[in-house]
Scaffold this active site. Structure first.
Site, PDB file in Angstrom:
ATOM      1  N   GLU A  19      35.983  45.833  44.383  1.00  0.00           N
ATOM      2  CA  GLU A  19      34.724  46.316  44.288  1.00  0.00           C
ATOM      3  C   GLU A  19      34.025  46.689  45.381  1.00  0.00           C
ATOM      4  OE1 GLU A  19      31.918  43.629  41.944  1.00  0.00           O
ATOM      5  OE2 GLU A  19      30.532  45.400  42.255  1.00  0.00           O
ATOM      6  N   ARG A  58      44.073  32.512  44.158  1.00  0.00           N
ATOM      7  CA  ARG A  58      43.694  33.215  45.361  1.00  0.00           C
ATOM      8  C   ARG A  58      43.610  32.412  46.726  1.00  0.00           C
ATOM      9  NH1 ARG A  58      38.690  34.686  43.626  1.00  0.00           N
ATOM     10  NH2 ARG A  58      37.852  34.892  45.590  1.00  0.00           N
ATOM     11  N   LYS A 100      32.434  37.431  49.130  1.00  0.00           N
ATOM     12  CA  LYS A 100      31.710  38.667  49.792  1.00  0.00           C
ATOM     13  C   LYS A 100      30.087  38.368  49.487  1.00  0.00           C
ATOM     14  CE  LYS A 100      33.989  41.661  47.387  1.00  0.00           C
ATOM     15  NZ  LYS A 100      34.545  42.780  46.729  1.00  0.00           N
TER      16      LYS A 100
HETATM   17  P1  ATP Z   1      34.813  38.153  46.265  1.00  0.00           P
HETATM   18  O1  ATP Z   1      34.675  36.943  45.253  1.00  0.00           O
HETATM   19  O2  ATP Z   1      35.013  37.682  47.758  1.00  0.00           O
HETATM   20  O3  ATP Z   1      33.598  39.075  46.044  1.00  0.00           O
HETATM   21  P2  ATP Z   1      36.141  39.635  44.506  1.00  0.00           P
HETATM   22  O4  ATP Z   1      37.415  39.005  43.730  1.00  0.00           O
HETATM   23  O5  ATP Z   1      34.924  39.766  43.649  1.00  0.00           O
HETATM   24  O6  ATP Z   1      35.949  38.844  45.826  1.00  0.00           O
HETATM   25  P3  ATP Z   1      37.164  42.073  44.471  1.00  0.00           P
HETATM   26  O7  ATP Z   1      36.706  43.326  45.372  1.00  0.00           O
HETATM   27  O8  ATP Z   1      36.878  42.202  43.052  1.00  0.00           O
HETATM   28  O9  ATP Z   1      36.283  41.035  45.072  1.00  0.00           O
HETATM   29  O10 ATP Z   1      38.555  42.016  44.692  1.00  0.00           O
HETATM   30  C1  ATP Z   1      39.545  43.062  44.686  1.00  0.00           C
HETATM   31  C2  ATP Z   1      40.918  42.243  44.538  1.00  0.00           C
HETATM   32  O11 ATP Z   1      41.171  41.296  45.603  1.00  0.00           O
HETATM   33  C3  ATP Z   1      40.970  41.524  43.192  1.00  0.00           C
HETATM   34  O12 ATP Z   1      42.181  41.820  42.552  1.00  0.00           O
HETATM   35  C4  ATP Z   1      40.880  40.158  43.692  1.00  0.00           C
HETATM   36  O13 ATP Z   1      41.706  39.377  42.768  1.00  0.00           O
HETATM   37  C5  ATP Z   1      41.565  40.071  45.164  1.00  0.00           C
HETATM   38  N1  ATP Z   1      40.943  38.828  45.917  1.00  0.00           N
HETATM   39  C6  ATP Z   1      39.707  38.781  46.056  1.00  0.00           C
HETATM   40  N2  ATP Z   1      39.627  37.353  46.846  1.00  0.00           N
HETATM   41  C7  ATP Z   1      40.715  37.061  46.822  1.00  0.00           C
HETATM   42  C8  ATP Z   1      41.237  35.901  47.499  1.00  0.00           C
HETATM   43  N3  ATP Z   1      40.771  34.866  48.066  1.00  0.00           N
HETATM   44  N4  ATP Z   1      42.577  35.433  47.454  1.00  0.00           N
HETATM   45  C9  ATP Z   1      43.474  36.515  46.937  1.00  0.00           C
HETATM   46  N5  ATP Z   1      43.107  37.538  46.218  1.00  0.00           N
HETATM   47  C10 ATP Z   1      41.825  37.918  46.374  1.00  0.00           C
HETATM   48 MG    MG Z   2      34.313  40.628  42.116  1.00  0.00          MG
END
Ligand code: ATP
Ligand code: MG
Length: 570
Positions: free
Chosen positions: A45, A273, A283
């Protein structure tokens, strides 16, 4: 020397060891499930910069595509929530994925490109009697939903006719209703043990300009609705996400099963994760650090963002190697940041040239060395890489050494310089301290020393052993520099553990700025793309934003002391 940023050697890296996801992919190829195809996607995102956790997902998704013939990995911006998203993030994400060494070719997509299609799929659901427009407020919806052990209550709007739903949904799109006044919900089962199946929202009204579609839309699809359909539209074969989404999988499957989308459906697979010690990774929290000025920006070298790690001096190879090392599992755990640093040192040790720099200088006058004399001494660039060659470093009567390498009154086990004691100067002579000059405050201002003139390489006493070797820089030739020493951003392993406010655990000593550091002259044109080992001190690189030819600024990427290797007993 190999350049530290090239990712051309990517294909030479060993493929990651197999894991349960790769096993599924291999099996699906064998059974020809998707016509033998492998299409994965990385779906960020665009609401922040990528962090090291995303790097794990990138290495996994792009890695699996690379390892399988004809495999493709899409870069998809999951831009369905206009209130948090921005083009700045879209740009930085592309830069970071590319820097990590991955290439999506022509396969870059935006979920927002599917808004029209997603709308028509929603109309299809309504026509099937599988979705309805609901007038409950957000709070009412939560109250009606119940809890895992308490069945939910059906919405009074659940029995609206198909025609009424079609009409209301069209008017939602047309902007007739206020934000929050109505939602489109799936009609599933308010008593399901899985909360996510209790008539989840599919669309909500949000009168907010989108960074790509502008004001074309005032209804936006929810993540669970948009994601499975985006995967299906792109013909993704394996939709890999983190464990929190395991409980959303029944909904992912349900939506696709109702609709006339091409089969087979993509398969969602969840993995643990990455959580890293001494940092926060969401983020939202990283954005707080940026907005509240607790760091200089998303690319602050202390941040766990890809941009921060890059600015600090990490190499993409080290990050990829780290991701291979931690592997892919179904168990959430905490990875020691020392392992990330270990991967970096391994890479830099092989490739970074050694140089000499004195960070906290003290002046040394060599009384028996002629005043006008300058010798060019030969120094080895990298003992780990015979192709790295040698360079000349100037030696003269006045040099700088580290304050730490001298003690006027040394304790018993101090083997470096002290009055009457000898040390070897790296690549040069054996040095002896004969007296100490103090300033008006009584502090040591300068050391008076002599050298053994026959003790340098090739001399008659070259083999004479003294207990310590120290680094130095010729004063007349030294370059001045600012050096930034970075440490962990937080003082505890899990700053955002439950019940904690992570900002209370910020390390007040995470940045130390040293000025008046002295560097050997070969660093005059230091290219920020090149990493160095400052002998005995650590790995450093010129700061790509702040370092200028006449005002050098170096970042310490990582120290030499390897806590991880030590714990493993190496
Ligand atoms: P955050 O919680 O940091 O905002 P998010 O999952 O909301 O992370 P996205 O931009 O939706 O962030 O994530 C893009 C991809 O990266 C998704 O497939 C998510 O599962 C993966 N991802 C995000 N954080 C991690 C992590 N700590 N370890 C492994 N994969 C991750
Ligand atoms: Mg997200």
């Amino acid at each position: 020397m190999a350049t530290l940023n090239s990712s051309s050697d990517q294909n030479l890296e060993p493929a990651a060891a197999s894991d349960f996801i790769r096993d599924i992919v291999t099996e699906d190829i064998k059974t020809n499930k998707h016509g033998g195809k492998v299409i994965t996607r990385f779906p960020p995102e665009p609401n922040g910069y990528l962090h090291i956790g995303h790097a794990k997902s990138i290495c996994l998704n792009f890695g699996i595509a690379q390892e399988n013939q004809g495999g493709i990995c899409h870069l998809r911006f999951d831009d369905t929530n206009p209130t948090r998203e921005d083009v700045e993030y879209v740009d930085s994400i592309q830069e970071d994925v590319r820097w990590l060494g991955f290439d999506w070719g022509n396969n870059m997509f935006y979920a927002s490109d599917y808004f029209e299609k997603l709308y028509y799929y929603a109309v299809e659901l309504i026509k099937l009697g599988k979705a309805y427009v609901c007038d409950l407020s957000g709070e009412e919806m939560i109250a009606y939903r119940g809890a895992p052990s308490i069945p939910g209550k059906e919405s009074p709007y659940r029995n609206r006719s198909v025609d009424e739903n079609l009409d209301l949904f069209a008017r939602m799109r047309a902007g007739e209703f206020a934000d929050g006044a109505k939602t489109l919900r799936a009609l599933i089962d308010m008593t399901s043990p899985n909360i996510h199946m209790r008539d989840p929202a599919l669309y909500r009204i949000r009168k907010f300009e989108h960074h790509r579609t502008g004001n074309a839309w005032c209804i936006y699809p929810m993540y669970d609705y948009a994601h499975c359909l985006s995967d299906s539209i792109e013909r993704i074969t394996h939709s890999i996400c983190t464990l929190e989404f395991e409980v959303h999988r029944p909904l992912y499957d349900w939506i696709l099963e109702q609709l006339s989308v091409p089969r087979p459906n993509p398969r969602q697979i969840e993995f643990a994760r990455l959580n890293l010690s001494y940092t926060v990774m969401s983020k939202r929290k990283l954005l707080q650090l940026v907005q509240e000025g607790l760091v200089v920006g998303w690319d602050d070298p202390r941040m766990p963002t890809v941009a921060g790690l890059r600015r600090r001096g990490f190499t993409p190879e080290a990050i990829r190697h780290f991701c291979r090392r931690i592997g892919v599992t179904k168990f959430n755990g905490l990875t020691d940041v020392a392992l990330l640093e270990h991967s970096l040192r391994e890479d830099l040790n092989k490739r970074a040239n050694r140089v000499m720099a004195v960070l906290r200088p003290i002046k040394v006058v060599i009384e028996n060395y002629p005043e006008s004399q300058v010798e060019q001494l030969e120094a080895v660039n990298n003992p780990e890489d015979s192709t790295a060659g040698t360079r000349k470093i100037p030696f003269s009567r006045v040099i700088y050494i580290e304050q730490d390498d001298f003690m006027e009154v040394p304790p018993k086990k101090f083997f470096r310089l002290s009055p009457g004691n000898e040390v070897r100067l790296r690549y040069a002579y054996i040095l002896k301290c004969v007296s100490v000059v103090k300033n008006e405050l009584g502090q040591v201002a300068e050391l008076r020393c002599t050298i053994d003139p026959n003790s340098k390489s090739g001399g008659t006493t070259a083999g004479r052993k003294v207990k310590a070797t120290i680094h130095w820089v010729s004063a007349a030739h030294a370059l001045n520099s600012e050096v930034r020493l970075y440490d962990r951003l937080f003082t505890v392993e899990q700053p955002d553990a439950e019940g904690r406010d992570f900002k209370e655990f910020m390390n007040s000593k995470s940045l130390e700025v040293l000025t008046g550091c002295k560097l050997e002259p070969s660093l005059a044109n230091a290219n920020p793309e090149v990493r160095y080992q400052f002998e005995r001190l650590g790995y450093f690189r010129a700061d790509p934003k702040d370092s200028k030819a006449n005002s050098l600024v170096f970042n310490r990427t990582v120290t030499l002391r390897d806590a991880w290797a030590k714990e493993q007993g190496h």
